[in-house]
Design a protein around this motif. Structure first.
Motif, PDB file in Angstrom:
ATOM      1  N   UNK A   1       0.847  -1.190   0.000  1.00 49.02           N
ATOM      2  CA  UNK A   1       0.000   0.000   0.000  1.00 49.02           C
ATOM      3  C   UNK A   1       0.885   1.243   0.000  1.00 49.02           C
ATOM      4  N   UNK A   2       0.695   2.161  -0.951  1.00 48.00           N
ATOM      5  CA  UNK A   2       1.505   3.383  -0.951  1.00 48.00           C
ATOM      6  C   UNK A   2       1.078   4.300   0.190  1.00 48.00           C
ATOM      7  N   UNK A   3       1.951   4.488   1.142  1.00 48.90           N
ATOM      8  CA  UNK A   3       1.639   5.337   2.295  1.00 48.90           C
ATOM      9  C   UNK A   3       2.705   6.408   2.430  1.00 48.90           C
ATOM     10  N   UNK A   4       2.370   7.450   3.179  1.00 52.32           N
ATOM     11  CA  UNK A   4       3.290   8.552   3.418  1.00 52.32           C
ATOM     12  C   UNK A   4       3.429   8.787   4.912  1.00 52.32           C
ATOM     13  N   UNK A   5       4.539   9.396   5.273  1.00 52.66           N
ATOM     14  CA  UNK A   5       4.782   9.724   6.676  1.00 52.66           C
ATOM     15  C   UNK A   5       3.658  10.625   7.191  1.00 52.66           C
ATOM     16  N   UNK A   6       3.164  10.281   8.373  1.00 54.72           N
ATOM     17  CA  UNK A   6       2.103  11.059   8.992  1.00 54.72           C
ATOM     18  C   UNK A   6       0.721  10.488   8.804  1.00 54.72           C
ATOM     19  N   UNK A   7       0.557   9.567   7.840  1.00 57.95           N
ATOM     20  CA  UNK A   7      -0.762   8.983   7.625  1.00 57.95           C
ATOM     21  C   UNK A   7      -1.099   7.993   8.738  1.00 57.95           C
TER      22      UNK A   7
ATOM     23  N   UNK B   1      -3.939  -8.712  10.090  1.00 62.43           N
ATOM     24  CA  UNK B   1      -3.281  -9.995   9.849  1.00 62.43           C
ATOM     25  C   UNK B   1      -3.612 -10.449   8.432  1.00 62.43           C
ATOM     26  N   UNK B   2      -2.565 -10.673   7.610  1.00 67.08           N
ATOM     27  CA  UNK B   2      -2.776 -11.098   6.227  1.00 67.08           C
ATOM     28  C   UNK B   2      -2.578 -12.597   6.059  1.00 67.08           C
ATOM     29  N   UNK B   3      -1.775 -13.205   6.925  1.00 64.42           N
ATOM     30  CA  UNK B   3      -1.511 -14.643   6.834  1.00 64.42           C
ATOM     31  C   UNK B   3      -1.074 -15.135   8.199  1.00 64.42           C
ATOM     32  N   UNK B   4      -1.694 -16.218   8.657  1.00 65.54           N
ATOM     33  CA  UNK B   4      -1.341 -16.800   9.953  1.00 65.54           C
ATOM     34  C   UNK B   4      -1.167 -18.308   9.775  1.00 65.54           C
TER      35      UNK B   4
ATOM     36  N   UNK C   1      -7.384 -11.000   8.478  1.00 65.12           N
ATOM     37  CA  UNK C   1      -8.196  -9.792   8.575  1.00 65.12           C
ATOM     38  C   UNK C   1      -8.363  -9.282   9.988  1.00 65.12           C
ATOM     39  N   UNK C   2      -7.892 -10.056  10.982  1.00 64.52           N
ATOM     40  CA  UNK C   2      -7.958  -9.568  12.362  1.00 64.52           C
ATOM     41  C   UNK C   2      -7.141  -8.279  12.499  1.00 64.52           C
ATOM     42  N   UNK C   3      -7.669  -7.322  13.251  1.00 66.83           N
ATOM     43  CA  UNK C   3      -6.947  -6.071  13.483  1.00 66.83           C
ATOM     44  C   UNK C   3      -5.889  -6.305  14.554  1.00 66.83           C
ATOM     45  N   UNK C   4      -4.630  -6.137  14.161  1.00 63.19           N
ATOM     46  CA  UNK C   4      -3.518  -6.312  15.097  1.00 63.19           C
ATOM     47  C   UNK C   4      -3.233  -5.004  15.830  1.00 63.19           C
TER      48      UNK C   4
ATOM     49  N   UNK D   1       2.458 -11.019  15.613  1.00 62.14           N
ATOM     50  CA  UNK D   1       1.854 -11.316  14.314  1.00 62.14           C
ATOM     51  C   UNK D   1       2.919 -11.420  13.233  1.00 62.14           C
ATOM     52  N   UNK D   2       3.934 -10.554  13.287  1.00 67.52           N
ATOM     53  CA  UNK D   2       5.014 -10.601  12.298  1.00 67.52           C
ATOM     54  C   UNK D   2       5.845 -11.871  12.451  1.00 67.52           C
ATOM     55  N   UNK D   3       5.954 -12.369  13.679  1.00 69.31           N
ATOM     56  CA  UNK D   3       6.759 -13.570  13.917  1.00 69.31           C
ATOM     57  C   UNK D   3       6.069 -14.829  13.412  1.00 69.31           C
ATOM     58  N   UNK D   4       4.753 -14.785  13.297  1.00 67.71           N
ATOM     59  CA  UNK D   4       4.013 -15.994  12.909  1.00 67.71           C
ATOM     60  C   UNK D   4       3.367 -15.895  11.535  1.00 67.71           C
ATOM     61  N   UNK D   5       3.436 -14.741  10.902  1.00 66.13           N
ATOM     62  CA  UNK D   5       2.782 -14.621   9.600  1.00 66.13           C
ATOM     63  C   UNK D   5       3.074 -13.286   8.949  1.00 66.13           C
ATOM     64  N   UNK D   6       2.149 -12.829   8.155  1.00 64.08           N
ATOM     65  CA  UNK D   6       2.288 -11.564   7.452  1.00 64.08           C
ATOM     66  C   UNK D   6       1.183 -10.612   7.887  1.00 64.08           C
ATOM     67  N   UNK D   7       1.460  -9.325   7.741  1.00 65.45           N
ATOM     68  CA  UNK D   7       0.449  -8.319   8.061  1.00 65.45           C
ATOM     69  C   UNK D   7       0.324  -7.359   6.885  1.00 65.45           C
ATOM     70  N   UNK D   8      -0.802  -6.683   6.821  1.00 62.39           N
ATOM     71  CA  UNK D   8      -1.051  -5.699   5.771  1.00 62.39           C
ATOM     72  C   UNK D   8      -1.515  -4.402   6.412  1.00 62.39           C
ATOM     73  N   UNK D   9      -1.259  -3.298   5.718  1.00 62.75           N
ATOM     74  CA  UNK D   9      -1.656  -1.988   6.209  1.00 62.75           C
ATOM     75  C   UNK D   9      -2.948  -1.542   5.528  1.00 62.75           C
ATOM     76  N   UNK D  10      -3.786  -0.858   6.285  1.00 59.61           N
ATOM     77  CA  UNK D  10      -5.020  -0.284   5.741  1.00 59.61           C
ATOM     78  C   UNK D  10      -5.078   1.178   6.154  1.00 59.61           C
ATOM     79  N   UNK D  11      -5.232   2.063   5.186  1.00 60.34           N
ATOM     80  CA  UNK D  11      -5.296   3.490   5.489  1.00 60.34           C
ATOM     81  C   UNK D  11      -6.557   3.818   6.279  1.00 60.34           C
ATOM     82  N   UNK D  12      -6.407   4.699   7.258  1.00 61.10           N
ATOM     83  CA  UNK D  12      -7.547   5.156   8.050  1.00 61.10           C
ATOM     84  C   UNK D  12      -8.069   6.445   7.431  1.00 61.10           C
ATOM     85  N   UNK D  13      -9.357   6.467   7.089  1.00 58.46           N
ATOM     86  CA  UNK D  13      -9.943   7.646   6.466  1.00 58.46           C
ATOM     87  C   UNK D  13     -10.453   8.638   7.484  1.00 58.46           C
TER      88      UNK D  13
END
Length: 205
Positions: free
Chosen positions: A137-143, A149-152, A160-163, A193-205
């Motif tokens: 996800x293209x993100x910028x500083x300050x966002x 959780x993307x993979x467990x 999809x659990x919020x970490x 979560x990072x030690x056991x799988x992958x995570x993904x970022x979601x922008x907060x609107x």
């Protein structure tokens, strides 16, 4: 010899000016009572007024709050967000973007004289590096971002659990690794979560 007739004082009506003055005083008194009642009802409904520091010009992460950037305003306590700063924030560095009209809250400010990404970490928070996925996800500083959780592979959690939620992006590396500032409890969950799988970022609107 007849007794002299009794004399009674002649009652004269009060001057018109006096009547008007009394009427005006009564009217003012009623207005004051009504205003007082409304004020008390407002306090009961919205809470007493407290001092809030309100942003006068947009502030970006890394900015130092100047003398003309904020004003102290009295506001009903129910209209002041949780975590609003009590003390004068001028001279402090902004960790998360603050828009005009917003109340300054503690978790949008950095503490001390730190520099670089550390200067953008809100006081008491932790910064954790999140490796980029193939479709980063293209993100910028300050966002503001949520970490999901993307993979467990252990099967102990759900995709999809919020970490961590409402984290602050404080650095984006050339390889698109994103450093996110989160609360201490969220940092522990994020590292696990990072030690056991992958995570993904979601922008907060």
């Amino acid at each position: 010899m007849r007794p002299a007739p009794a004399r009674f004082p002649i009652l004269r009506p009060p001057p018109l000016r006096a009547v008007l003055a009394v009427g005006l005083a009564l009217t003012c008194g009623l207005l004051v009572l009504r205003a007082t009642g409304r004020a008390e009802a407002t306090v009961d409904r919205y809470g007493s007024h407290i001092t809030a520091w309100v942003v006068r010009a947009d502030l970006e992460p890394g900015d130092v709050i100047g003398a003309g950037d904020v004003d102290a305003e009295p506001r009903p306590s129910s209209f002041v967000p949780t975590g609003a700063v009590d003390a004068d924030p001028r001279g402090r560095r902004v960790a998360g973007a603050l828009g005009r009209g917003e109340v300054v809250v503690e978790h949008r400010l950095a503490g001390g004289d730190r520099r670089g990404a550390a200067a953008l970490v809100p006081a008491g928070w932790r910064a954790v590096a999140v490796p980029a996925l193939e479709a980063a996800l293209p993100v910028e500083v300050g966002q503001r971002v949520d970490v999901l959780a993307a993979l467990d592979p252990t099967g102990t959690g759900s995709v999809g659990d919020v970490v961590a939620e409402d984290g602050v992006v404080v650095h984006v590396a050339d390889d698109e690794t994103v450093t996110v500032a989160v609360t201490p409890s969220q940092a522990r969950r994020l590292v696990a979560a990072l030690a056991t799988g992958l995570v993904a970022l979601a922008l907060v609107g």
